[in-house]
Design a protein around this motif. Sequence first.
Motif, short mmCIF file in Angstrom:
data_model
loop_
_atom_site.label_atom_id
_atom_site.label_comp_id
_atom_site.label_asym_id
_atom_site.label_seq_id
_atom_site.Cartn_x
_atom_site.Cartn_y
_atom_site.Cartn_z
N LYS A 124 0.84 -1.19 0.00
CA LYS A 124 0.00 0.00 0.00
C LYS A 124 0.88 1.25 0.00
N SER A 125 0.51 2.22 -0.81
CA SER A 125 1.28 3.46 -0.82
C SER A 125 0.69 4.48 0.15
N LYS A 126 -0.59 4.46 0.33
CA LYS A 126 -1.26 5.35 1.29
C LYS A 126 -1.58 4.53 2.54
N VAL A 127 -0.91 4.87 3.62
CA VAL A 127 -1.09 4.09 4.84
C VAL A 127 -1.50 5.00 5.99
N LYS A 128 -2.20 4.40 6.94
CA LYS A 128 -2.59 5.10 8.17
C LYS A 128 -1.81 4.45 9.30
N TYR A 129 -1.14 5.28 10.05
CA TYR A 129 -0.30 4.77 11.14
C TYR A 129 -0.42 5.62 12.40
N GLN A 130 -1.56 6.25 12.58
CA GLN A 130 -1.75 7.13 13.73
C GLN A 130 -1.65 6.37 15.06
N MET A 131 -2.21 5.17 15.12
CA MET A 131 -2.15 4.40 16.37
C MET A 131 -0.72 3.98 16.69
N SER A 132 0.05 3.67 15.67
CA SER A 132 1.46 3.32 15.90
C SER A 132 2.22 4.52 16.43
N LYS A 133 1.94 5.67 15.87
CA LYS A 133 2.58 6.91 16.31
C LYS A 133 2.21 7.21 17.76
N LEU A 134 0.94 7.09 18.08
CA LEU A 134 0.46 7.33 19.44
C LEU A 134 1.07 6.33 20.42
N TYR A 135 1.14 5.06 20.00
CA TYR A 135 1.72 4.04 20.88
C TYR A 135 3.19 4.34 21.17
N CYS A 136 3.94 4.73 20.16
CA CYS A 136 5.36 5.03 20.36
C CYS A 136 5.54 6.20 21.33
N GLN A 137 4.69 7.19 21.23
CA GLN A 137 4.77 8.33 22.14
C GLN A 137 4.39 7.91 23.57
N LEU A 138 3.37 7.09 23.69
CA LEU A 138 2.94 6.61 25.00
C LEU A 138 4.02 5.73 25.64
N GLN A 139 4.60 4.85 24.86
CA GLN A 139 5.66 3.97 25.37
C GLN A 139 6.89 4.79 25.74
N TRP A 140 7.19 5.83 24.97
CA TRP A 140 8.32 6.70 25.28
C TRP A 140 8.08 7.37 26.64
N ALA A 141 6.88 7.88 26.87
CA ALA A 141 6.55 8.54 28.14
C ALA A 141 6.67 7.55 29.30
N PHE A 142 6.20 6.32 29.09
CA PHE A 142 6.32 5.29 30.13
C PHE A 142 7.79 4.99 30.43
N ASN A 143 8.59 4.81 29.39
CA ASN A 143 10.01 4.51 29.59
C ASN A 143 10.72 5.67 30.29
N PHE A 144 10.39 6.89 29.91
CA PHE A 144 11.01 8.05 30.55
C PHE A 144 10.65 8.10 32.04
N GLY A 145 9.37 7.89 32.34
CA GLY A 145 8.94 7.85 33.74
C GLY A 145 9.61 6.72 34.50
N LEU A 146 9.72 5.57 33.85
CA LEU A 146 10.36 4.42 34.48
C LEU A 146 11.83 4.70 34.76
N LEU A 147 12.47 5.41 33.87
CA LEU A 147 13.88 5.77 34.05
C LEU A 147 14.06 6.61 35.32
N ILE A 148 13.15 7.53 35.56
CA ILE A 148 13.21 8.36 36.77
C ILE A 148 12.90 7.53 38.01
N ILE A 149 11.87 6.70 37.90
CA ILE A 149 11.43 5.90 39.05
C ILE A 149 12.49 4.88 39.47
N ILE A 150 13.24 4.36 38.51
CA ILE A 150 14.29 3.37 38.84
C ILE A 150 15.27 3.94 39.86
#
Length: 173
Positions: free
Chosen positions: A82-108
């Motif tokens: 497919k040349s036209k793709v929708k990936y908004q959920m993937s983008k949102l998931y990566c941002q959410l996972q990044w926030a979790f990892n950043f928070g986890l880094l502080i909490i560690i």
Amino acid sequence: MSRKRRKGIKQSEDQITRRRLQSLKTLYFNRFLVVRYAIASCFFGNAFLTYLGWGSWISYISLALLLASIYPAWELGSIFGKSKVKYQMSKLYCQLQWAFNFGLLIIIWTLPMAQVMPFLSDTPLARTVATALVGIGLILLSVSNVRFKKIDTKTDRVYQQIQFYEQKFGLHI
């Protein structure tokens, strides 16, 4: 030229066109290669954290992220051809996972390890190893977020190769 010879030439031209079209589909699919690897790494990291830390509050959050990663993995896996793709959920998931990892880094480094990762001892070495693993995830997710921005603005190198390929051979998906 004999009829058999012309038929053989026509078949080989069709094969070449099919191969070029397959290459074009692969190029479109490979625009998201780093993102797919990042999501897969996060999936297995969350599975690991859920399994080993079961019963702690962090395991429930990682279980939610594990379940949340299923749709983005499917979303990016289903874009082949497919040349036209929708990936908004993937983008949102990566941002959410990044926030979790950043928070986890502080909490560690702020909470006792028994509360964060009960399967690790409360030593500087365990904290360093946990920080390194979470840090690798942060780097992968940061690269993925940069990749999303480049794909959104069509400034990624693979897109330039796709444009060249489409113009040179006159192919489009």
